[in-house]
Design an enzyme around this catalytic site. Structure first.
Site, PDB file in Angstrom:
ATOM      1  CG  HIS A  76       1.863  19.736  12.221  1.00  0.00           C
ATOM      2  ND1 HIS A  76       1.233  19.231  13.336  1.00  0.00           N
ATOM      3  CD2 HIS A  76       0.953  20.531  11.620  1.00  0.00           C
ATOM      4  CE1 HIS A  76       0.001  19.698  13.403  1.00  0.00           C
ATOM      5  NE2 HIS A  76      -0.196  20.478  12.372  1.00  0.00           N
ATOM      6  CE1 TYR A 204       3.685  14.801  20.083  1.00  0.00           C
ATOM      7  CE2 TYR A 204       3.276  12.771  21.298  1.00  0.00           C
ATOM      8  CZ  TYR A 204       3.407  13.444  20.098  1.00  0.00           C
ATOM      9  OH  TYR A 204       3.250  12.767  18.909  1.00  0.00           O
ATOM     10  N   PRO A 296       1.845   4.219  21.204  1.00  0.00           N
ATOM     11  CG  PRO A 296      -0.321   4.969  21.611  1.00  0.00           C
ATOM     12  CD  PRO A 296       0.628   3.884  21.964  1.00  0.00           C
ATOM     13  CE  LYS A 300       8.995   7.584  14.686  1.00  0.00           C
ATOM     14  NZ  LYS A 300       8.367   8.609  13.877  1.00  0.00           N
ATOM     15  CE1 TYR A 388       6.177  12.884  17.368  1.00  0.00           C
ATOM     16  CE2 TYR A 388       6.101  14.072  15.284  1.00  0.00           C
ATOM     17  CZ  TYR A 388       5.469  13.558  16.403  1.00  0.00           C
ATOM     18  OH  TYR A 388       4.107  13.706  16.549  1.00  0.00           O
TER      19      TYR A 388
HETATM   20  P1  FAD Z   1      -3.968  -3.287  11.035  1.00  0.00           P
HETATM   21  O1  FAD Z   1      -4.321  -1.874  10.802  1.00  0.00           O
HETATM   22  O2  FAD Z   1      -4.279  -3.890  12.361  1.00  0.00           O
HETATM   23  O3  FAD Z   1      -4.600  -4.149   9.890  1.00  0.00           O
HETATM   24  C1  FAD Z   1      -4.644  -5.560   9.923  1.00  0.00           C
HETATM   25  C2  FAD Z   1      -5.858  -6.025   9.153  1.00  0.00           C
HETATM   26  O4  FAD Z   1      -5.865  -7.452   9.109  1.00  0.00           O
HETATM   27  C3  FAD Z   1      -7.167  -5.619   9.814  1.00  0.00           C
HETATM   28  O5  FAD Z   1      -8.017  -4.982   8.884  1.00  0.00           O
HETATM   29  C4  FAD Z   1      -7.753  -6.919  10.333  1.00  0.00           C
HETATM   30  O6  FAD Z   1      -9.168  -6.926  10.328  1.00  0.00           O
HETATM   31  C5  FAD Z   1      -7.177  -7.921   9.344  1.00  0.00           C
HETATM   32  N1  FAD Z   1      -7.100  -9.292   9.888  1.00  0.00           N
HETATM   33  C6  FAD Z   1      -6.792  -9.674  11.148  1.00  0.00           C
HETATM   34  N2  FAD Z   1      -6.847 -11.013  11.256  1.00  0.00           N
HETATM   35  C7  FAD Z   1      -7.213 -11.485  10.043  1.00  0.00           C
HETATM   36  C8  FAD Z   1      -7.445 -12.792   9.535  1.00  0.00           C
HETATM   37  N3  FAD Z   1      -7.320 -13.880  10.331  1.00  0.00           N
HETATM   38  N4  FAD Z   1      -7.826 -12.928   8.246  1.00  0.00           N
HETATM   39  C9  FAD Z   1      -7.941 -11.841   7.438  1.00  0.00           C
HETATM   40  N5  FAD Z   1      -7.745 -10.559   7.875  1.00  0.00           N
HETATM   41  C10 FAD Z   1      -7.371 -10.393   9.159  1.00  0.00           C
HETATM   42  N6  FAD Z   1      -0.576   4.232  15.837  1.00  0.00           N
HETATM   43  C11 FAD Z   1      -0.238   5.492  15.916  1.00  0.00           C
HETATM   44  O7  FAD Z   1       0.794   5.879  15.356  1.00  0.00           O
HETATM   45  N7  FAD Z   1      -1.065   6.383  16.586  1.00  0.00           N
HETATM   46  C12 FAD Z   1      -2.230   5.975  17.198  1.00  0.00           C
HETATM   47  O8  FAD Z   1      -2.934   6.777  17.784  1.00  0.00           O
HETATM   48  C13 FAD Z   1      -2.580   4.643  17.139  1.00  0.00           C
HETATM   49  N8  FAD Z   1      -3.700   4.174  17.741  1.00  0.00           N
HETATM   50  C14 FAD Z   1      -4.002   2.864  17.676  1.00  0.00           C
HETATM   51  C15 FAD Z   1      -5.134   2.356  18.329  1.00  0.00           C
HETATM   52  C16 FAD Z   1      -5.439   1.002  18.303  1.00  0.00           C
HETATM   53  C17 FAD Z   1      -6.670   0.475  19.028  1.00  0.00           C
HETATM   54  C18 FAD Z   1      -4.580   0.110  17.605  1.00  0.00           C
HETATM   55  C19 FAD Z   1      -4.897  -1.384  17.570  1.00  0.00           C
HETATM   56  C20 FAD Z   1      -3.463   0.614  16.947  1.00  0.00           C
HETATM   57  C21 FAD Z   1      -3.165   1.977  16.975  1.00  0.00           C
HETATM   58  N9  FAD Z   1      -2.028   2.503  16.342  1.00  0.00           N
HETATM   59  C22 FAD Z   1      -1.710   3.798  16.426  1.00  0.00           C
HETATM   60  C23 FAD Z   1      -1.142   1.700  15.566  1.00  0.00           C
HETATM   61  C24 FAD Z   1      -1.455   1.780  14.065  1.00  0.00           C
HETATM   62  O9  FAD Z   1      -2.800   2.033  13.857  1.00  0.00           O
HETATM   63  C25 FAD Z   1      -1.019   0.458  13.482  1.00  0.00           C
HETATM   64  O10 FAD Z   1       0.375   0.373  13.641  1.00  0.00           O
HETATM   65  C26 FAD Z   1      -1.412   0.263  12.027  1.00  0.00           C
HETATM   66  O11 FAD Z   1      -2.799   0.096  11.938  1.00  0.00           O
HETATM   67  C27 FAD Z   1      -0.707  -0.964  11.479  1.00  0.00           C
HETATM   68  O12 FAD Z   1      -1.268  -1.320  10.243  1.00  0.00           O
HETATM   69  P2  FAD Z   1      -1.356  -2.841   9.825  1.00  0.00           P
HETATM   70  O13 FAD Z   1      -1.925  -2.813   8.442  1.00  0.00           O
HETATM   71  O14 FAD Z   1      -0.065  -3.501  10.066  1.00  0.00           O
HETATM   72  O15 FAD Z   1      -2.362  -3.531  10.837  1.00  0.00           O
HETATM   73  C1  PHB Z   2      -3.081  10.879  16.755  1.00  0.00           C
HETATM   74  O1  PHB Z   2      -3.380  11.967  16.243  1.00  0.00           O
HETATM   75  O2  PHB Z   2      -3.890   9.941  16.817  1.00  0.00           O
HETATM   76  C2  PHB Z   2      -1.735  10.687  17.349  1.00  0.00           C
HETATM   77  C3  PHB Z   2      -0.782  11.673  17.147  1.00  0.00           C
HETATM   78  C4  PHB Z   2       0.479  11.522  17.705  1.00  0.00           C
HETATM   79  C5  PHB Z   2       0.764  10.399  18.459  1.00  0.00           C
HETATM   80  C6  PHB Z   2      -0.192   9.415  18.641  1.00  0.00           C
HETATM   81  C7  PHB Z   2      -1.456   9.569  18.093  1.00  0.00           C
HETATM   82  O3  PHB Z   2       1.996  10.283  19.027  1.00  0.00           O
END
Ligand code: FAD
Ligand code: PHB
Length: 393
Positions: A76, A204, A296, A300, A388
Site C-alpha cells: 500500500h 481511518y 493500535p 505500530k 506511518y
Molecule cells: P505477543 O504477540 O503477545 O507474544 C508473546 C508470547 O509470549 C505469547 O505467545 C504468549 O503466549 C507468550 N507468553 C506469555 N507469558 C508467557 C510465559 N510466562 N511463559 C512463556 N510464554 C509466555 N497491533 C497492531 O499493530 N494492530 C492490531 O490490530 C493489533 N491488535 C492487537 C490485539 C490484541 C488483543 C493484542 C493483545 C495486541 C494487538 N496488537 C495489534 C499489538 C501486536 O499484536 C503486538 O504488538 C505484537 O503481538 C507484539 O508481539 P510480541 O511477540 O512482543 O508479543
Molecule cells: C489491522 O488490519 O488489524 C490494523 C490495521 C491498521 C491499524 C490497526 C490494525 O492501524
C-alpha cells in the site's frame, strides 16, 4: 532436577518478537531455545496486527522467511482519512518514497514457526511455570515444566519476548523499573469477514459516533474496527449491529461498496499506552510487548517488536562475533528512542481520530482542523507518512 540443558539465548515467548529473534540469531549462528506457554494452534489463532513497515519486511527478508509475504502481501502506498463525511487520501509513497505491506501477524508467525521447524530448532510449546533465575550473574537459568517434568536451561542471556502479561518483566524487582502508562476510555471492536475489502487502501474515519477503521488481510478477507465503550462485551454486538454502526461512521462511497457477511472472528481490544524502562536488567533483555504497548491506531505494535529484535539480534551478534559488549550495553537506549517515537505517534493518531468522553464541541472542531491541515499541507502529510511507514531502524 530431572532435565538440564544449555543454550546461548533462552527466549521466553513464541509471538512475533520471540520467533523473529530466534530466526535472526539462527542466521547469525547463535543457538536459541524458545519456551512458549500456549500451544502452537493457540498462538496462531490470535488475530492481531496487519500492517508491516518496510523495515519489518526487510528484517523478515534477512531472516529468510519472506517468500510467502512477497507473493501474498499487498503493498500500500497510501491511506485514506474520512472526516466531515468526505474521504481524503494521504500519499505516503510520494511523501517518503516508502510503502507498507498488508500481511497478517498470523501469517508472519506461521512463516517463522515453519522456518524454525525446518531448521530443527527447539521450541517448547505449553511450557508451564516458566521462571527466570540469576539474572545478575553471568550464568542465568530458566526453569519450566513440560508434561509434569521440570527442566532447567542454562544460558548466556535471556530474551523476554513474552508480551505484556509475561513473566519476564515481572521477574525484575519493581524498584529497578520505571513505567509510563495511559489507559484510553474506550476499546476497539474488531471483526474479520470473508468479504472483499471496501476500498483498495485502509480507511481511518473520525466520526461523532466514534472512530472506525476499514482494513484487510487479502483481496477476499476484510478486517473492520469500530471504537466501542471500554466495558462493552462482544456478546452485546451481533454482526448486524456491527455493520449498521460501521456504516454510520464511514463515507457514502464506502457505504455503497461495503460487502457485509458473517464474522469469522470478533473481539474487543482495550487501548493502552505503556513503556517500561530500561529494557535490560543484567542478563535479561525485554523486547516487544513485554516492554511496551501502543494503541493500535498507528499500526505500530508488531513493527516495534521487530525493531527491538533488530537492535537485540545485532547486539548479540556483536557480542559473540567481536567479543564486544558495546551493542548490548546500548540496546535499551537505542530501542527506547525508537519506542518513544512510536508511542508519540500512536497516542497522537488516537487523539485526533477518537471520540473521548471530554470531546466537547470545541475539541471536535480542533480534531477536524487538524485533519484538514493534514490533508491540505504537504509538510503535515509528510510528517504523518514518515511515522506511518516507520522511522528507520
Ligand atoms: P505477543 O504477540 O503477545 O507474544 C508473546 C508470547 O509470549 C505469547 O505467545 C504468549 O503466549 C507468550 N507468553 C506469555 N507469558 C508467557 C510465559 N510466562 N511463559 C512463556 N510464554 C509466555 N497491533 C497492531 O499493530 N494492530 C492490531 O490490530 C493489533 N491488535 C492487537 C490485539 C490484541 C488483543 C493484542 C493483545 C495486541 C494487538 N496488537 C495489534 C499489538 C501486536 O499484536 C503486538 O504488538 C505484537 O503481538 C507484539 O508481539 P510480541 O511477540 O512482543 O508479543
Ligand atoms: C489491522 O488490519 O488489524 C490494523 C490495521 C491498521 C491499524 C490497526 C490494525 O492501524
Amino acid at each position: 532436577m530431572s532435565n538440564r540443558s544449555r543454550t546461548q539465548i533462552a527466549i521466553i515467548g513464541a509471538g512475533p518478537a520471540g520467533l523473529l529473534l530466534g530466526q535472526l540469531l539462527h542466521v547469525y549462528g547463535i543457538e536459541t531455545v524458545i519456551l512458549e506457554r500456549k500451544s502452537r494452534d493457540y498462538v496462531l489463532g490470535r488475530i492481531r496486527a496487519g500492517v508491516l513497515e518496510q523495515g519489518t519486511v526487510g528484517l523478515l527478508d534477512e531472516a529468510g522467511v519472506a517468500a510467502r509475504l512477497h507473493s501474498q502481501g499487498i503493498v500500500h502506498h497510501g491511506i485514506e482519512l474520512v472526516f466531515g463525511g468526505a474521504r481524503h487520501r494521504i500519499d505516503m509513497k510520494e511523501a517518503t518514497g516508502k510503502a507498507v505491506t498488508i500481511y497478517g501477524q498470523t501469517e508472519v508467525t506461521r512463516d517463522l514457526m515453519d522456518a524454525r521447524d525446518k531448521a530443527g530448532l527447539t521450541t517448547v510449546y505449553e511450557a508451564e511455570g516458566v521462571s527466570l533465575h540469576d539474572l545478575d550473574g553471568d550464568r542465568p537459568r530458566v526453569r519450566y515444566t513440560e508434561a509434569g517434568v521440570t527442566h532447567e536451561v542454562a544460558c548466556d542471556f535471556i530474551a523476554g519476548c513474552d508480551g505484556s502479561h509475561g513473566i519476564s518483566r515481572q521477574s525484575v524487582s519493581p524498584a529497578a523499573i520505571t513505567t509510563f502508562a495511559r489507559t484510553y476510555p474506550f476499546g476497539w471492536l474488531g471483526i474479520l469477514s470473508e468479504t472483499p475489502p471496501v476500498a483498495p487502501e485502509l480507511i481511518y474515519a473520525n466520526h461523532a459516533r466514534g472512530f472506525a477503521l476499514c482494513s484487510m488481510r487479502s483481496y477476499t478477507r476484510s478486517r473492520y474496527y469500530i471504537q466501542c465503550a471500554a466495558d462493552d462485551r462482544v456478546d452485546d454486538w451481533t454482526d448486524d449491529r456491527f455493520w449498521d454502526e460501521l456504516k454510520r461512521r464511514i463515507d457514502q462511497e464506502a457505504i455503497d461498496h461495503l460487502v457485509t457477511g458473517p464474522s469469522i472472528e470478533k473481539s474487543i481490544a482495550p487501548l493502552r499506552s505503556f513503556v517500561a524502562e530500561p529494557m535490560r536488567f543484567g542478563r535479561l533483555f525485554l523486547a516487544g510487548d513485554a516492554a511496551h504497548i501502543v494503541p493500535p491506531t498507528g499500526a505500530k505494535g508488531l513493527n516495534l517488536a521487530a525493531s527491538d529484535v533488530h537492535y537485540l539480534a545485532r547486539a548479540l551478534r556483536e557480542y559473540y562475533a567481536e567479543k564486544s559488549s558495546a551493542g548490548i550495553d546500548d540496546y535499551s537506549r537505542r530501542a527506547l528512542t525508537r519506542v518513544w517515537k512510536a508511542e508519540r505517534f500512536s497516542w497522537w493518531m488516537t487523539s485526533i481520530l477518537h471520540r473521548f468522553p471530554d470531546t466537547d464541541a470545541f475539541s471536535a472542531r480542533i480534531q477536524i482542523a487538524e485533519l484538514n491541515y493534514l490533508v491540505g499541507s504537504r509538510a503535515a502529510a509528510t510528517a504523518l507518512s514518515e511515522n506511518y511507514v516507520g522511522p528507520p531502524f
